[in-house]
Design an enzyme around this catalytic site. Sequence first.
Site: not given
Length: 884
Positions: A611-615, A631, A730
């Site tokens: 789980t990421g910030t945008f995806s 993604k 990143d």
Amino acid sequence: MVILRLFTALLVGLLLLKSAEALHEQAILEAIGKELAIPGWDLNSTDFCSWHSISCSSNSSMVERLNLSGFRLQGNLTLISELKALKWLDLSNNNFQGSIPSAFGNLSELQFLDLSFNMFGNSIPGELGKLKNLKALNLSNNLLAGSIPDELEGMENLHYFQVFTNKLSGFIPMWIGNLTNLRVFAAYENEFIGDIPVNLGLHSELLLLNLHSNKLEGTIPESLFAMEKLEFLILTNNKLTGLIPDSIVNCKGLSNIRIGNNKLIGGIPKAIGNISSLTYFEADNNTLSGEIVSGFAKCSNLTLLNLASNGFSGTIPPEFGELNNLQELIVPGNNLYGEIPTSVLRCKNLNKLDLSNNKFNGTIPGDICNTTKLQFLLLGQNSLRGDIPREIGYCVKLLELQMGSNYLTGSIPPEIGHMKNLQISLNLSHNHLHGQLPKDLGKLDKLVSLDVSNNQLSGNIPLELKGMLSLIEVNFSNNQFTGPIPVFAPFEKSLNSSFLGNKGLCGEPLSSDCGYGFEHNGYHHRGSYRIILAVVGTGLAIFIAVTVVVLLYMMREKQEKTTTEAGNTTDEICGKPVIIAGNVFDENLKQAIDFDAVVKAVRKDTNKISTGTFSNVYRADMPSGMILSVKSLKSMDKTIIHHQSKMIRELEKLSKLCHDNLTRPIGFAIYEEVVLLLHHYYPNGTLAQFLHESSQKPEYEPDWPTRLSIAIGVAEGLAFLHHVAIIHLDVSSGNVFLDSKFTPLVAEVEISRLLDPSRGTASISAVAGSFGYIPPEYAYTMQVTAPGNVYSYGVVLLEILTTRLPVDEAFGEGVDLVRWVHGASARGETPEQILDAKLSTVSFAWRKEMLATLKVALMCTDTIPAKRPRMKKVVEMLQEVTQS
Ligand SMILES: *[C@@H]1O[C@H](CO)[C@@H](O)[C@H](O)[C@H]1NC(C)=O
Ligand SMILES: *[C@@H]1O[C@H](CO)[C@@H](O)[C@H](O)[C@H]1NC(C)=O
Ligand SMILES: *[C@@H]1O[C@H](CO)[C@@H](O)[C@H](O)[C@H]1NC(C)=O
Ligand SMILES: *[C@@H]1O[C@H](CO)[C@@H](O)[C@H](O)[C@H]1NC(C)=O
Ligand SMILES: *[C@@H]1O[C@H](CO)[C@@H](O)[C@H](O)[C@H]1NC(C)=O
Ligand SMILES: *[C@@H]1O[C@H](CO)[C@@H](O)[C@H](O)[C@H]1NC(C)=O
Ligand SMILES: *[C@@H]1O[C@H](CO)[C@@H](O)[C@H](O)[C@H]1NC(C)=O
Ligand SMILES: *[C@@H]1O[C@H](CO)[C@@H](O)[C@H](O)[C@H]1NC(C)=O
Ligand SMILES: *[C@@H]1O[C@H](CO)[C@@H](O)[C@H](O)[C@H]1NC(C)=O
Ligand SMILES: *[C@@H]1O[C@H](CO)[C@@H](O)[C@H](O)[C@H]1NC(C)=O
């Protein structure tokens, strides 16, 4: 004698008691290990204090800390409540579902409880209120609903209280204001209603309050400023009314004030300059009025001032020229007038000046670009007069220039072609410009959008414009252009409305034919002028620009629609998705990929890898046997749908970007409002997993030559990115994948987590990358740069050399891996004591290579950006290490 015996008996009794305790503890842990299927716990070994994730108290065999963060675990957690001596419990970043076990209320010693980033639902159990010793409670990023139970009032020791990004509702309870130790309260992205408690901050030294994106009403309470300790005040996106309290200026340490998207009225406190630490002031989209107070000029650290969409009037105070740290001045949508403030243009760090949609009625000053850092100059929808000065050519850093809808006269100076970095947009529409279009416009080979419509421009559209290789959007309409439209793919693909209103124009995309007369002057010569996507770097630059725009929309939407989004996750299970668009870029893979199967996989949470910030990233098994990593961008709004075709074109370009050490998209699919990017699946996981998770299995311990070749591969991937002018946002070992031959591939090139600091309420780390990798200068510059990438790469190199995490409590308070390594000599330690001894003691040759690599890592992580080597140099130095 008797006493001695008694004593011995007591001692034996104590020992027995202790081992009974230990046996009980062991039995519980075994049961937990089985229930949650915790990888790497050796249930056969009785020395459970040495199992990973566990720390015992020093004087007894009782578990004091349990950290199971990030293992993708699920199952029944109730048994953990039997570990009676537990003080620290971290279960964050897993897949736990259902209610939070009320039995956790029995953990009477507990001081730290982190359940964030799971899928806990239902309401918060009131039993947690029995945790009298709890200092930190984090329940953020779950699906919790209902109100905050009043029983929690019992947590009288609470310092940190975080419940953000849930579905909590009801009032924020008054008793929170009675917690005398409360330092941090973050409850943003929920559905709280009613007032902010009027006693909040009255009884404790509150440092941070973040309540953005709720439905709070009433005024900003004065109590918040009573202790004068507040540092972060974030109330964006609520329904707050009333004035900004004058007492806010008593908090000299306030660095962030974010109160945009509310219904606040009145002026800015006159003494705002007393807040000497003020760094961000964001109050856009309210009903504030009066003049912009000159007091801001005293806040020497002020970096961002956003007062957009209010009712401010008057002029911009000339004193603002003293703001040496000011990066963004954003005041569109007010009633400001007068000259463009030349003093502000002298702020040497100014990056963005947005004066659009006001009543500025001066001329464009000749020294407009004396500030060399200006990237965004937005002057549209004002009453600016006079000519565009030739000196506009000095604006060589500009990415976007908006001057539409003014009263500008004269012709477009050819020097406009000097703004080689112009990418996002050049808008001169709706003015009174005349004369010919300068040929030099053709030099703007990165520009995506050009609008010169609604002027009195004349003559031919110069052939040289075909040099604008990146164009996607053009508008020449409503001028007096004549002659044939140059044959140029971006023109042909445009709507004919982009050329209408020019009586003398002919050729595609207009329906009026030019006849054959132009065949030989170069206007009509299909084929030979066909644009091939040869300039990869340019394509990528636009891609980044477009991605930034897209991400900004997404960020905004995230803030506004979190609640609906949380609701959608359950809805998504029903109904068959309609795939709006999809493509596989590689012909050879088309057969193997089934979009329906991709969408199906993404809708199943058990397929989620990360789980990421945008995806979110999912594993998708194709019927063909191929495995994909998919993604899923979290959401899109209508604006992105509008930009969809651009995004797709740029993705296609990016898919052609070939480098052995970069991942690239192999396709995409869009269904409903979700964008899915398809990538190869890398079964060997990430470099972070390779380094830090294989230590349980010594036989898989990566050896030094493998590590060095990985280090060189990552450096080569980054050097290539820098070569084509892309800054990765990143760089971390978690963003490096390993293929079956352990070749490293740098990921997240396309969805770099770039955010505009003026928009989000995201934390700095969300903007700059991953914690532990963020270069120190970022705190001041708020910009990720190539030397910043080199720093982050240096951290990865140190991980490879030491097998240690970038941040680890073992380094001591406030010390990260970089500081720990740099501090070795001061502590009297030799470099060998820093290196992973399991590797450096294998052979003299390995040790020598590791020391040489350490030297490179130290250079990369130098505090001073200018002293760090370039990525290309790093590659060379590491190659020398292998050759020597
Ligand atoms: C634990 O012991 C059982 C039987 O005693 C054995 O089958 C199993 O392989 C052991 N597990 C480990 C990880 O050593
Ligand atoms: C262990 O030490 C702590 C203080 O460090 C003390 O409070 C506790 O009672 C001790 N426990 C035992 C079983 O001796
Ligand atoms: C638990 O471990 C994770 C990752 O290993 C780390 O990020 C986190 O800070 C740890 N939590 C505590 C409370 O030490
Ligand atoms: C979890 O286990 C406990 C017993 O250890 C049981 O009482 C409880 O019902 C279980 N919860 C769920 C959700 O299955
Ligand atoms: C633990 O908590 C549960 C529910 O809160 C309670 O029923 C139970 O009696 C407690 N157990 C102990 C050993 O305190
Ligand atoms: C807060 O504390 C005050 C005084 O200690 C007390 O009178 C009041 O009832 C408390 N409020 C709440 C909501 O607990
Ligand atoms: C302005 O704020 C309101 C909430 O007060 C919000 O609904 C609206 O979308 C915001 N407008 C913009 C342009 O952000
Ligand atoms: C400005 O910022 C710097 C760096 O964060 C800090 O050291 C300094 O104290 C700040 N100045 C004021 C007046 O707060
Ligand atoms: C600009 O507008 C202001 C306010 O309407 C007016 O007072 C001023 O004279 C105008 N300046 C020019 C140069 O027109
Ligand atoms: C702008 O720069 C030019 C030359 O670079 C200089 O002559 C001029 O004084 C500068 N203007 C201001 C207002 O700083």
